[in-house]
Design an enzyme around this catalytic site. Structure first.
Site: not given
Length: 330
Positions: A56, A218
């Site tokens: 991320h 995700h």
């Protein structure tokens, strides 16, 4: 899939070694997976600590530095850091004023941060926790009970970090972090799937000509799939969804966040559409941040996060910050 890596097993360690080389102002412990301010602990200052799965970036390690995080713990790709990492980070940056854990609402993160808080408190570290759950797309998902933590994590870390930098006590820093989360909402859209180094291929199937409305960071499913939409149509859907959930009108911070593979040319065009919708809804924009900040590896797409602000929160947003990925006023 072509990836600029050595082997999947060392991706996180290799990334941390590169961060250490590029940012000598950070103390990067590659073996123990902790990124901290080199000047920590800072006397009398509350430490703000966060972490989460890698993939991320720049969240969270890219936000370590004066005016934001004291330390961050990267887990394996899309996997929570373990309690030992978090305890080690808390101990390294605690000045005696206490530690605030900023936790995205994913089951693994919640469990590991809870355990770490108990262990750290057993060692004499005062710990408070704030859960970030800003995503309005879905109530529950593959990894979450309740709303997911997404783009508002940046707002919480910046504003709580600024409060801590000013010398506010732990209870006050925690209160500000909670207020930021309570007044923030996000919605994300995927134009393509992401590919993890371990899998080496897309993590889900998104046919050509379709997009996923409300995707998670995700690659978790969102609300629905639709044929490809224009930038303006996506802004209409995303912003209206966020504004309707957010409630009464107030000036907002706007984050137009790229998911990792969408160029700034597109993100700025999308930002113009986001501002258009906000004008039509009568929502004043206080500040706007555009770029790749809370990503999902190589996913194409974007998310919109709005945070309602008052004079205090706007002052904390404008306060100086110096991190690898976010810096102004210094």
């Amino acid at each position: 899939m072509k990836m600029l890596i050595n082997v999947a097993e060392t991706v996180v360690a290799d990334s941390l070694r590169g961060m250490a080389a590029a940012h000598p102002e950070l103390a990067v412990d590659v073996e123990n997976r902790v990124v901290a301010r080199r000047d920590a602990p800072v006397a009398g200052k509350v430490a703000v600590v966060s972490g989460g799965g890698s993939g991320h970036e720049p969240l969270h390690g890219g936000f370590v530095g004066p005016g934001m995080l004291s330390a961050a713990c990267p887990g394996e790709v899309f996997t929570s850091p373990v309690p030992d990492q978090l305890v080690r980070a808390a101990a390294a940056v605690d000045s005696g004023a206490g530690v605030l854990f900023v936790v995205k609402n994913y089951t693994g993160d919640v469990l590991n941060f809870d355990m770490a808080a108990e262990l750290a408190q057993d060692e004499g570290v005062r710990v408070a926790k704030v859960l970030v759950n800003d995503d309005v797309a879905v109530t529950d998902s593959l990894y979450t009970a309740g709303r997911r933590g997404t783009g508002a994590t940046l707002f919480v870390e910046k504003l709580a970090g600024a409060a801590a930098e000013e010398g506010m006590p732990l209870a006050r820093v925690e209160s500000i972090a909670r207020r930021v989360n309570d007044t923030s909402r996000s919605f994300g859209v995927a134009l393509s799937a992401c590919s993890t180094p371990a899998k080496g291929s897309p993590t889900f199937d998104l046919p050509a000509g379709e997009l996923e409305l409300g995707v998670g960071i995700h690659g978790e499913p969102g609300r629905e799939r639709r044929p490809m939409m224009t930038s303006g149509e996506i802004a209409d859907f995303a912003v209206n969804t966020v504004v309707e959930d957010l409630g009464p009108r107030a000036p907002v911070l706007v984050l137009v966040n790229g998911m990792g593979a969408t160029p700034l040319l597109e993100l700025y065009g999308f930002t113009a559409e986001v501002h258009r919708v906000l004008r039509e809804r009568g929502v004043a924009v206080a500040r706007t941040l555009v770029g790749n900040y809370v990503t999902s590896l190589d996913m194409a797409g974007a998310s919109v996060t709005l945070c309602q602000v008052d004079e205090e929160l706007l002052r904390l947003w404008d306060a100086p910050v110096r991190t690898a990925a976010l810096r102004w006023g210094m």
